[in-house]
Write a protein that holds these residues in place. Structure first.
Motif, PDB file in Angstrom:
ATOM      1  N   ALA A 194       0.737  -1.186   0.242  1.00 29.08           N
ATOM      2  CA  ALA A 194      -0.064   0.056   0.082  1.00 29.08           C
ATOM      3  C   ALA A 194       1.012   1.178  -0.055  1.00 29.08           C
ATOM      4  CB  ALA A 194      -0.813  -0.059   1.250  1.00 29.08           C
ATOM      5  N   GLU A 195       0.474   2.168  -0.737  1.00 26.64           N
ATOM      6  CA  GLU A 195       1.134   3.544  -0.698  1.00 26.64           C
ATOM      7  C   GLU A 195       1.199   4.107   0.745  1.00 26.64           C
ATOM      8  OE1 GLU A 195       2.866   4.391  -3.000  1.00 26.64           O
ATOM      9  OE2 GLU A 195       2.245   3.583  -4.726  1.00 26.64           O
ATOM     10  N   PRO A 196       2.227   4.754   1.062  1.00 29.12           N
ATOM     11  CA  PRO A 196       3.318   5.280   0.276  1.00 29.12           C
ATOM     12  C   PRO A 196       4.657   4.355   0.448  1.00 29.12           C
ATOM     13  CG  PRO A 196       3.396   6.693   2.231  1.00 29.12           C
ATOM     14  CD  PRO A 196       2.341   5.661   2.091  1.00 29.12           C
ATOM     15  N   GLN A 197       4.345   3.115   0.782  1.00 28.60           N
ATOM     16  CA  GLN A 197       5.368   2.242   1.159  1.00 28.60           C
ATOM     17  C   GLN A 197       6.242   1.739  -0.412  1.00 28.60           C
ATOM     18  OE1 GLN A 197       4.092  -0.754   4.327  1.00 28.60           O
ATOM     19  NE2 GLN A 197       2.634  -0.503   3.015  1.00 28.60           N
ATOM     20  N   ILE A 198       7.539   1.506  -0.111  1.00 30.15           N
ATOM     21  CA  ILE A 198       8.592   1.440  -1.271  1.00 30.15           C
ATOM     22  C   ILE A 198       8.786   0.028  -1.577  1.00 30.15           C
ATOM     23  CG2 ILE A 198      10.571   1.911  -2.202  1.00 30.15           C
ATOM     24  CD1 ILE A 198      10.615   4.458  -0.404  1.00 30.15           C
ATOM     25  N   PRO A 199       8.409  -0.541  -2.710  1.00 30.12           N
ATOM     26  CA  PRO A 199       8.592  -1.942  -3.246  1.00 30.12           C
ATOM     27  C   PRO A 199      10.160  -2.281  -3.155  1.00 30.12           C
ATOM     28  CG  PRO A 199       8.129  -0.568  -5.129  1.00 30.12           C
ATOM     29  CD  PRO A 199       7.991   0.311  -4.037  1.00 30.12           C
ATOM     30  N   LEU A 200      10.296  -3.462  -2.902  1.00 34.41           N
ATOM     31  CA  LEU A 200      11.678  -4.197  -2.928  1.00 34.41           C
ATOM     32  C   LEU A 200      11.976  -4.132  -4.249  1.00 34.41           C
ATOM     33  CD1 LEU A 200      11.514  -7.302  -0.683  1.00 34.41           C
ATOM     34  CD2 LEU A 200      12.053  -5.089   0.128  1.00 34.41           C
ATOM     35  N   SER A 201      13.560  -4.069  -4.664  1.00 34.27           N
ATOM     36  CA  SER A 201      14.158  -4.113  -6.009  1.00 34.27           C
ATOM     37  C   SER A 201      14.073  -5.742  -6.086  1.00 34.27           C
ATOM     38  CB  SER A 201      15.430  -3.771  -5.682  1.00 34.27           C
ATOM     39  OG  SER A 201      16.453  -4.531  -5.007  1.00 34.27           O
ATOM     40  N   ASP A 202      14.524  -6.031  -7.427  1.00 34.61           N
ATOM     41  CA  ASP A 202      14.658  -7.304  -8.143  1.00 34.61           C
ATOM     42  C   ASP A 202      15.705  -7.978  -7.188  1.00 34.61           C
ATOM     43  OD1 ASP A 202      12.623  -6.887  -9.682  1.00 34.61           O
ATOM     44  OD2 ASP A 202      14.272  -6.570 -11.635  1.00 34.61           O
ATOM     45  N   GLU A 203      17.046  -7.301  -6.895  1.00 29.92           N
ATOM     46  CA  GLU A 203      18.174  -7.825  -6.178  1.00 29.92           C
ATOM     47  C   GLU A 203      17.550  -8.434  -4.702  1.00 29.92           C
ATOM     48  OE1 GLU A 203      21.141  -9.483  -4.367  1.00 29.92           O
ATOM     49  OE2 GLU A 203      20.645  -9.380  -6.435  1.00 29.92           O
ATOM     50  N   GLU A 204      16.717  -7.346  -4.049  1.00 31.41           N
ATOM     51  CA  GLU A 204      16.149  -7.509  -2.653  1.00 31.41           C
ATOM     52  C   GLU A 204      15.297  -8.754  -2.700  1.00 31.41           C
ATOM     53  OE1 GLU A 204      16.894  -3.126  -1.315  1.00 31.41           O
ATOM     54  OE2 GLU A 204      14.771  -3.525  -2.228  1.00 31.41           O
ATOM     55  N   VAL A 205      14.518  -8.827  -3.739  1.00 28.05           N
ATOM     56  CA  VAL A 205      13.622 -10.201  -3.916  1.00 28.05           C
ATOM     57  C   VAL A 205      14.480 -11.321  -3.991  1.00 28.05           C
ATOM     58  CG1 VAL A 205      11.758 -11.162  -5.291  1.00 28.05           C
ATOM     59  CG2 VAL A 205      11.609  -8.832  -4.894  1.00 28.05           C
ATOM     60  N   ALA A 206      15.493 -11.219  -4.785  1.00 25.29           N
ATOM     61  CA  ALA A 206      16.250 -12.437  -5.013  1.00 25.29           C
ATOM     62  C   ALA A 206      16.844 -12.716  -3.453  1.00 25.29           C
ATOM     63  CB  ALA A 206      17.564 -12.258  -5.979  1.00 25.29           C
ATOM     64  N   ARG A 207      17.410 -12.040  -2.727  1.00 23.27           N
ATOM     65  CA  ARG A 207      17.880 -12.266  -1.321  1.00 23.27           C
ATOM     66  C   ARG A 207      16.709 -12.822  -0.495  1.00 23.27           C
ATOM     67  NH1 ARG A 207      20.068  -6.920   1.115  1.00 23.27           N
ATOM     68  NH2 ARG A 207      20.439  -7.988   2.773  1.00 23.27           N
ATOM     69  N   VAL A 208      15.431 -12.457  -0.742  1.00 25.11           N
ATOM     70  CA  VAL A 208      14.278 -13.086   0.198  1.00 25.11           C
ATOM     71  C   VAL A 208      14.346 -14.686  -0.409  1.00 25.11           C
ATOM     72  CG1 VAL A 208      11.855 -13.193   0.222  1.00 25.11           C
ATOM     73  CG2 VAL A 208      12.967 -10.973   0.337  1.00 25.11           C
ATOM     74  N   ALA A 209      14.482 -14.822  -1.774  1.00 24.80           N
ATOM     75  CA  ALA A 209      14.473 -16.142  -2.002  1.00 24.80           C
ATOM     76  C   ALA A 209      15.582 -16.979  -1.776  1.00 24.80           C
ATOM     77  CB  ALA A 209      14.469 -16.168  -3.849  1.00 24.80           C
ATOM     78  N   ARG A 210      16.520 -16.430  -1.384  1.00 22.96           N
ATOM     79  CA  ARG A 210      17.780 -17.108  -0.878  1.00 22.96           C
ATOM     80  C   ARG A 210      17.555 -17.484   0.560  1.00 22.96           C
ATOM     81  NH1 ARG A 210      20.850 -13.598  -4.218  1.00 22.96           N
ATOM     82  NH2 ARG A 210      21.303 -12.137  -2.473  1.00 22.96           N
ATOM     83  N   HIS A 211      16.894 -16.535   1.293  1.00 28.27           N
ATOM     84  CA  HIS A 211      16.376 -16.983   2.644  1.00 28.27           C
ATOM     85  C   HIS A 211      15.314 -18.077   2.671  1.00 28.27           C
ATOM     86  CE1 HIS A 211      18.051 -13.857   5.548  1.00 28.27           C
ATOM     87  NE2 HIS A 211      17.987 -13.204   4.589  1.00 28.27           N
ATOM     88  N   LEU A 212      14.475 -18.157   1.606  1.00 32.46           N
ATOM     89  CA  LEU A 212      13.408 -19.198   1.603  1.00 32.46           C
ATOM     90  C   LEU A 212      14.278 -20.604   1.491  1.00 32.46           C
ATOM     91  CD1 LEU A 212      10.372 -17.505  -0.514  1.00 32.46           C
ATOM     92  CD2 LEU A 212      10.548 -17.925   2.059  1.00 32.46           C
ATOM     93  N   ALA A 213      15.064 -20.532   0.577  1.00 38.09           N
ATOM     94  CA  ALA A 213      15.632 -21.634   0.176  1.00 38.09           C
ATOM     95  C   ALA A 213      16.457 -22.102   1.156  1.00 38.09           C
ATOM     96  CB  ALA A 213      16.863 -21.245  -1.144  1.00 38.09           C
ATOM     97  N   ALA A 214      17.084 -21.368   1.952  1.00 38.28           N
ATOM     98  CA  ALA A 214      18.038 -21.976   3.092  1.00 38.28           C
ATOM     99  C   ALA A 214      17.191 -22.464   4.335  1.00 38.28           C
ATOM    100  CB  ALA A 214      18.955 -20.593   3.589  1.00 38.28           C
ATOM    101  N   ALA A 215      15.883 -21.952   4.346  1.00 42.08           N
ATOM    102  CA  ALA A 215      14.876 -22.527   5.281  1.00 42.08           C
ATOM    103  C   ALA A 215      14.240 -23.760   4.797  1.00 42.08           C
ATOM    104  CB  ALA A 215      14.149 -21.365   5.688  1.00 42.08           C
ATOM    105  N   GLY A 216      14.505 -24.282   3.678  1.00 43.65           N
ATOM    106  CA  GLY A 216      13.756 -25.515   2.947  1.00 43.65           C
ATOM    107  C   GLY A 216      12.515 -25.063   2.511  1.00 43.65           C
ATOM    108  N   LEU A 217      12.122 -23.811   2.133  1.00 47.11           N
ATOM    109  CA  LEU A 217      10.701 -23.389   1.784  1.00 47.11           C
ATOM    110  C   LEU A 217      10.729 -23.178   0.100  1.00 47.11           C
ATOM    111  CD1 LEU A 217       9.761 -20.941   4.698  1.00 47.11           C
ATOM    112  CD2 LEU A 217       9.172 -23.606   4.280  1.00 47.11           C
ATOM    113  N   LEU A 218      11.744 -23.148  -0.422  1.00 48.87           N
ATOM    114  CA  LEU A 218      11.762 -22.999  -1.833  1.00 48.87           C
ATOM    115  C   LEU A 218      12.494 -24.023  -2.718  1.00 48.87           C
ATOM    116  CD1 LEU A 218      10.314 -20.832  -3.799  1.00 48.87           C
ATOM    117  CD2 LEU A 218      12.692 -19.686  -3.570  1.00 48.87           C
TER     118      LEU A 218
END
Length: 306
Positions: free
Chosen positions: A282-306
């Motif tokens: 929701a505005e005015p929050q700022i979305p994550l960048s592609d690189e930041e989303v990629a870091r989220v994916a790495r956290h998920l993979a490390a936790a066995g969720l992706l």
């Protein structure tokens, strides 16, 4: 949930999926509810901080409550936030969410105007009188700028004006004081993602973890381990979840606030896991960048969720 049955167990504060144009994405919201209930959670909390309630219009708030209560159809209790600045505004929200099917309401102390402890006490007693349903006090000093004292909470609890406490203060000393002196049946819910085992060991009755949107199964396992006294297993699960919680810090502090980072990470994780369609904030929050989303994916993979 009747007024005499307070909540316990795992009660995730449900994210509010949004479409790219900022409307409530009800299809994604229903899938998220299924994702949570299929994991075995004990209840759902809508319109809290993780739900971005402060950013939603009144119409959007009602859409969220109606969508969730209609889909759940009584399978688990639905707690609804009624957070606003003053008692009259909160009372309007109380009427709206109960009419939309919520089983209980969750309210902070009033904010914006400075309040005296006597006014905070009066606020919760007025809510209880109007609601005719359980009222859960929400201790959220980081946003409300008022810390609910143990004395205030315990006085309200003794008179039945509040049925429980959702503690997001991080103050374990006051939490212990409340647990030790609260009347039987009073619900004490920790809002921490990373100290659930400690809170449950002290006697808390449940947990309301924002990260529970991403990994509800982990929190269900954690609470079960604690309930069964398997503290080594509980600590191992809590350690895994604490590491996963690192995803809330992926957003660069030079360009966004912590809320954008944390909520953006939760929504990005849910999209990566195929639960919701968009990670829109929701505005005015700022979305994550592609690189930041990629870091989220790495956290998920490390936790066995992706």
């Amino acid at each position: 949930m009747s007024p005499t049955v307070p909540p316990a167990g795992v009660i995730p504060p449900v994210c509010t999926p949004l479409t790219p144009d900022g409307a409530v994405d009800t299809s994604s919201l229903v899938r998220l509810v299924d994702h949570l209930t299929d994991a075995g959670v004990d209840g759902l909390f809508v319109l809290g901080s993780t739900s971005e309630a402060a950013f939603l219009t009144d119409a959007q708030r009602r859409t969220v409550v109606e969508t969730v209560t209609r889909h759940v159809a009584g399978r688990v209790p639905v707690l609804a936030g009624v957070i606003d600045m003053t008692t009259p505004r909160v009372l309007d929200h109380v009427r709206a969410v109960l009419a939309a099917g919520a089983d209980a309401v969750v309210a902070t102390a009033p904010f914006y105007a400075r309040t005296h402890p006597a006014e905070i006490d009066r606020h919760f007693r007025l809510l209880s009188r109007e609601a005719g349903a359980p009222v859960i006090a929400y201790d959220l000093p980081v946003s409300v700028h008022t810390k609910l004292s143990a004395g205030t909470v315990l006085a309200l609890a003794a008179d039945g004006a509040v049925a429980g406490l959702k503690d997001s203060s991080g103050d374990l000393g006051t939490l212990r004081e409340i647990i030790m002196a609260a009347p039987p049946g009073f619900a004490v819910l920790t809002g921490s993602e990373v100290a659930v085992d400690a809170a449950l060991l002290m006697g808390a009755t449940g947990v309301v973890p924002g990260l529970g949107n991403v990994d509800p199964d982990g929190y269900v396992r954690l609470v079960r381990h604690c309930a069964e006294g398997r503290w080594a297993e509980a600590r191992a699960e809590q350690d895994r979840l604490a590491a996963l919680y690192g995803l809330v810090h992926v957003g660069a502090s030079t360009r966004m606030g912590r809320g954008s980072s944390a909520l953006g990470a939760f929504k990005a994780a849910l999209r990566l896991r195929g639960v919701i369609d968009h990670a829109t904030l929701a505005e005015p929050q700022i979305p994550l960048s592609d690189e930041e989303v990629a870091r989220v994916a790495r956290h998920l993979a490390a936790a066995g969720l992706l």
